[in-house]
Design a protein around this motif. Structure first.
Motif, PDB file in Angstrom:
ATOM      1  N   GLU A   1       0.844  -1.299   0.369  1.00 44.31           N
ATOM      2  CA  GLU A   1      -0.050   0.228  -0.097  1.00 44.31           C
ATOM      3  C   GLU A   1       0.905   0.982  -0.045  1.00 44.31           C
ATOM      4  O   GLU A   1       2.243   1.268   0.758  1.00 44.31           O
ATOM      5  N   ILE A   2       0.491   2.409  -0.575  1.00 40.72           N
ATOM      6  CA  ILE A   2       0.988   3.501  -0.774  1.00 40.72           C
ATOM      7  C   ILE A   2       1.234   4.164   0.796  1.00 40.72           C
ATOM      8  O   ILE A   2       0.077   4.257   1.313  1.00 40.72           O
ATOM      9  N   GLY A   3       2.376   4.211   0.818  1.00 45.06           N
ATOM     10  CA  GLY A   3       2.246   4.531   2.491  1.00 45.06           C
ATOM     11  C   GLY A   3       3.623   3.505   3.377  1.00 45.06           C
ATOM     12  O   GLY A   3       2.902   4.121   4.735  1.00 45.06           O
ATOM     13  N   ALA A   4       2.946   2.787   2.857  1.00 52.04           N
ATOM     14  CA  ALA A   4       3.249   1.757   3.442  1.00 52.04           C
ATOM     15  C   ALA A   4       5.066   0.937   3.978  1.00 52.04           C
ATOM     16  O   ALA A   4       5.458   1.346   2.790  1.00 52.04           O
ATOM     17  N   LEU A   5       5.589   0.303   4.430  1.00 56.10           N
ATOM     18  CA  LEU A   5       6.876   0.242   4.279  1.00 56.10           C
ATOM     19  C   LEU A   5       7.179  -0.867   3.368  1.00 56.10           C
ATOM     20  O   LEU A   5       6.483  -1.916   2.664  1.00 56.10           O
ATOM     21  N   ALA A   6       7.804  -0.515   2.073  1.00 57.41           N
ATOM     22  CA  ALA A   6       8.100  -1.121   1.230  1.00 57.41           C
ATOM     23  C   ALA A   6       9.076  -2.901   1.260  1.00 57.41           C
ATOM     24  O   ALA A   6       9.856  -3.188   2.177  1.00 57.41           O
ATOM     25  N   ALA A   7       8.720  -3.860   0.842  1.00 48.77           N
ATOM     26  CA  ALA A   7       9.551  -5.161   1.254  1.00 48.77           C
ATOM     27  C   ALA A   7      10.666  -5.880   0.810  1.00 48.77           C
ATOM     28  O   ALA A   7      10.843  -4.583  -0.591  1.00 48.77           O
ATOM     29  N   ASP A   8      11.095  -6.354   1.554  1.00 49.27           N
ATOM     30  CA  ASP A   8      13.040  -5.969   1.346  1.00 49.27           C
ATOM     31  C   ASP A   8      12.766  -6.868   0.165  1.00 49.27           C
ATOM     32  O   ASP A   8      13.662  -8.514   0.286  1.00 49.27           O
ATOM     33  N   VAL A   9      13.157  -6.924  -1.009  1.00 46.94           N
ATOM     34  CA  VAL A   9      13.183  -7.348  -1.905  1.00 46.94           C
ATOM     35  C   VAL A   9      14.988  -7.119  -2.444  1.00 46.94           C
ATOM     36  O   VAL A   9      15.784  -6.834  -1.869  1.00 46.94           O
ATOM     37  N   PRO A  10      15.071  -8.524  -2.876  1.00 45.83           N
ATOM     38  CA  PRO A  10      16.782  -8.575  -3.353  1.00 45.83           C
ATOM     39  C   PRO A  10      16.794  -7.252  -4.528  1.00 45.83           C
ATOM     40  O   PRO A  10      16.145  -7.473  -5.346  1.00 45.83           O
ATOM     41  N   VAL A  11      18.084  -6.726  -4.671  1.00 48.91           N
ATOM     42  CA  VAL A  11      17.644  -5.979  -5.849  1.00 48.91           C
ATOM     43  C   VAL A  11      19.599  -5.256  -5.889  1.00 48.91           C
ATOM     44  O   VAL A  11      20.480  -6.206  -5.232  1.00 48.91           O
ATOM     45  N   THR A  12      19.824  -5.298  -7.106  1.00 48.34           N
ATOM     46  CA  THR A  12      21.423  -4.626  -7.787  1.00 48.34           C
ATOM     47  C   THR A  12      21.649  -3.111  -7.646  1.00 48.34           C
ATOM     48  O   THR A  12      20.233  -2.116  -8.191  1.00 48.34           O
ATOM     49  N   ALA A  13      22.900  -3.190  -7.057  1.00 51.53           N
ATOM     50  CA  ALA A  13      22.987  -1.437  -7.209  1.00 51.53           C
ATOM     51  C   ALA A  13      23.772  -0.879  -8.189  1.00 51.53           C
ATOM     52  O   ALA A  13      24.319  -1.837  -9.362  1.00 51.53           O
ATOM     53  N   PRO A  14      24.207   0.018  -9.097  1.00 48.82           N
ATOM     54  CA  PRO A  14      24.776   0.634 -10.274  1.00 48.82           C
ATOM     55  C   PRO A  14      25.968  -0.171 -10.157  1.00 48.82           C
ATOM     56  O   PRO A  14      26.377   0.014 -11.296  1.00 48.82           O
ATOM     57  N   ASP A  15      26.693  -0.163  -9.321  1.00 44.50           N
ATOM     58  CA  ASP A  15      28.542  -0.940  -9.533  1.00 44.50           C
ATOM     59  C   ASP A  15      27.523  -2.535  -9.609  1.00 44.50           C
ATOM     60  O   ASP A  15      29.128  -2.909  -9.531  1.00 44.50           O
TER      61      ASP A  15
END
Length: 567
Positions: free
Chosen positions: A435-449
């Motif tokens: 939901e907008i305003g809720a805490l985002a899910a802690d998903v795996p992500v790739t950074a620019p490096d």
């Protein structure tokens, strides 16, 4: 600008000083103590995943203090009301071994549970925070002044001046002041801010002991134990290194709990559970924990803010006050960092009170509404009540989840009515499972490096822009910034009013491919857009920062007249 002054060096004050220092904001930390923390094994804290993650990214190894602890494997609840229905004479079938010597009840229920949030003694957390603060690079970032207490404060359009007494009786100048000085906050009193609420909502006798109980790695809630008619419930929670914390809910009133009475509770409970009145155990600590419910009327007065127990007291039904204090830290630290480095609008600074006071107030109301029902289901007058088994089950779940740091009463808040939320859904918005305003899910992500990490690990300093792009795991990371939508998205981010970090996720719950998520520095979702929409992204970032067009007026935030500030 002058440093930020933090008054109070408990866990919340230490965490706030650490968060500001990690954002390269200089801090003066006024510590009433001499830096030593008395070991109190019976004074424990429960950290939910979001607050544990906050400490982790600040460099505080709170999890190390809990080693070798990995969480409760299962949760056991004893349905005493259902037993009473079977035995109205008060004899509890299944309250122990067949011969009545104690142990596990025959009708005990076992529920599979995910690994519990961290549960550890508070002094160990404080020690870990102090160690992390000492490791902050830069000699001028953090100055800890021990043995001092604020006794006077004044503020003007450009900062705050405070006077301390104690080891250093002198004046200090800061750009902002945050009162993290506990429930008897001197800062709050100097501001004249009222602290209404209820006293002694619940009282618990508490003991920490080392013993071998029949449920290693499991927590037990026993409603209306038969061996002590005066106690409504007994809770046992395992701590690291073979230690248990036992809580006995005390009857209403202010009757003194003598050491002898508490020792009798320990003996009776161990005998009732284990069938051995002389069970070997080592008593480490005891105390009485009194739960108050209070909420400060104002959390911001000019350049002065309140956080932690200085702003709120919660704790009934197992809700965790420290969790809420650490959420204050996560909410306020990035806003103060932005204000210190770049200036901030009044709307951004005011949003701290709007969001956090609103969230804690809702939590207090929910606990106050649930408390009579939960206690009626298995409390002091359970024999004379008729309660549906389904309701009993729900009330017990509320209690056990609260004590274990799970359940709805302690979930991260949803800032759905925040002044930082865009007034209307931007064009091109898409629905995702968050939901907008809720805490985002802690998903795996790739950074620019090209490094692989998790979303929560990147929080804290600047907004995050996350592109959901399935299949990125097979990209050549040397070229991925030039692939697909990435060049357009990178250009849109470069045009934002403040810096933002670009991340890529292979998937996000409920998000179609090419969804662009905007996440605040404290992890709350601002918007989910279909594809790259530079104008909408800019507008959402501007709203989430309180309207950057008003930044110039906030270089010295408007301060109320002294008489108004001291209301």
């Amino acid at each position: 600008m002058d440093p930020v002054i933090v008054a109070g060096a408990g866990p919340v004050g230490l965490a706030l000083a650490l968060a500001l220092a990690r954002s390269e904001v200089p801090v003066i930390l006024l510590d009433e103590s001499q830096g030593g923390d008395e070991p109190r094994p019976a004074r424990t804290v429960v950290l939910r995943p979001d607050t544990a993650a906050l400490l982790e990214r600040l460099g505080c190894r709170a999890a190390d203090a809990a080693e070798p602890w990995t969480g409760w494997r299962t949760l056991r609840r004893r349905q005493v009301v259902r037993q009473l229905a079977l035995a109205p004479d008060g004899v509890h079938p299944g309250s122990g071994h067949p011969d009545g010597r104690g142990g596990r009840p025959a009708d005990e229920e076992t529920e599979a549970a995910p690994p519990s949030p961290l549960h550890l003694p508070q002094h160990e957390l404080t020690r870990a925070l102090r160690a992390a603060l000492a490791a902050v690079p830069g000699e001028d970032l953090v100055r800890i002044v021990r043995g001092t207490r604020v006794d006077t404060l004044e503020q003007d359009a450009r900062g705050v001046t405070v006077h301390t007494r104690g080891a250093q009786s002198t004046w200090w100048r800061g750009g902002y002041l945050i009162g993290c000085d506990g429930p008897r906050s001197t800062v709050r009193k100097l501001l004249g801010v009222r602290f209404p609420g209820r006293t002694a909502v619940e009282r618990h006798a508490v003991a920490a002991l080392r013993a071998e109980l029949p449920w290693p790695g499991e927590a037990v809630l026993h409603r209306s134990p038969p061996w002590r008619a005066a106690d409504a419930e007994v809770l046992a929670r395992p701590l690291p290194r073979g230690v248990w914390r036992l809580d006995w809910l005390l009857p209403p009133g202010r009757d003194l709990v003598t050491p002898e009475a508490l020792l009798a509770r320990v003996r009776d409970t161990l005998a009732g559970w284990c069938g051995d009145p002389a069970l070997p155990h080592e008593l480490l600590d005891t105390g009485v924990h009194t739960v108050h419910h209070r909420l400060a009327r104002r959390w911001r007065v000019g350049r002065v803010f309140l956080a932690g127990d200085a702003a709120h007291l919660v704790g009934a039904l197992g809700t965790q006050g420290l969790d809420e204090g650490l959420r204050d830290v996560g909410n306020l630290s990035w806003k103060l960092s932005l204000a210190w480095h770049h200036g901030a609008t009044e709307a951004l600074l005011d949003s701290y009170q709007a969001e956090r006071r609103g969230a804690v107030g809702a939590r207090l109301r929910a606990a106050d509404q649930a408390l009579p029902l939960a206690r009626a289901a298995g409390g002091w007058h359970a024999v004379r009540r008729s309660v549906l088994p389904g309701a009993v089950r729900a009330h017990d779940a509320l209690l056990t989840d609260g004590h274990l740091g799970r359940g709805p009463l302690g979930e991260p808040p949803v800032h759905d009515r925040s002044p930082l939320t865009p007034a209307a859904a931007p064009e091109g918005s898409v629905a995702v499972d968050t939901e907008i305003g809720a805490l985002a899910a802690d998903v795996p992500v790739t950074a620019p490096d090209g490094s692989l990490t998790r979303l929560w690990a990147r929080l804290g300093r600047e907004p995050l822009v996350v592109l959901v792009a399935p299949g990125t795991g097979v990209w050549d990371r040397r070229h991925w910034l030039r692939a697909g939508l990435m060049p357009r998205l990178a250009a849109a981010i470069a045009a934002l009013p403040v810096g933002a970090e670009l991340l890529v996720a292979e998937e996000y719950p409920g998000a179609p491919a090419h969804t662009v998520l905007l996440v605040r520095p404290d992890g709350h979702l601002v918007a989910a857009l279909a594809g790259v929409r530079p104008a909408e992204l800019y507008a959402c970032v501007d709203a989430a920062l309180g309207g950057r067009a008003g930044r110039g007026a906030a270089e010295g935030p408007a301060v109320e007249a002294e008489a108004t500030a001291r209301r």
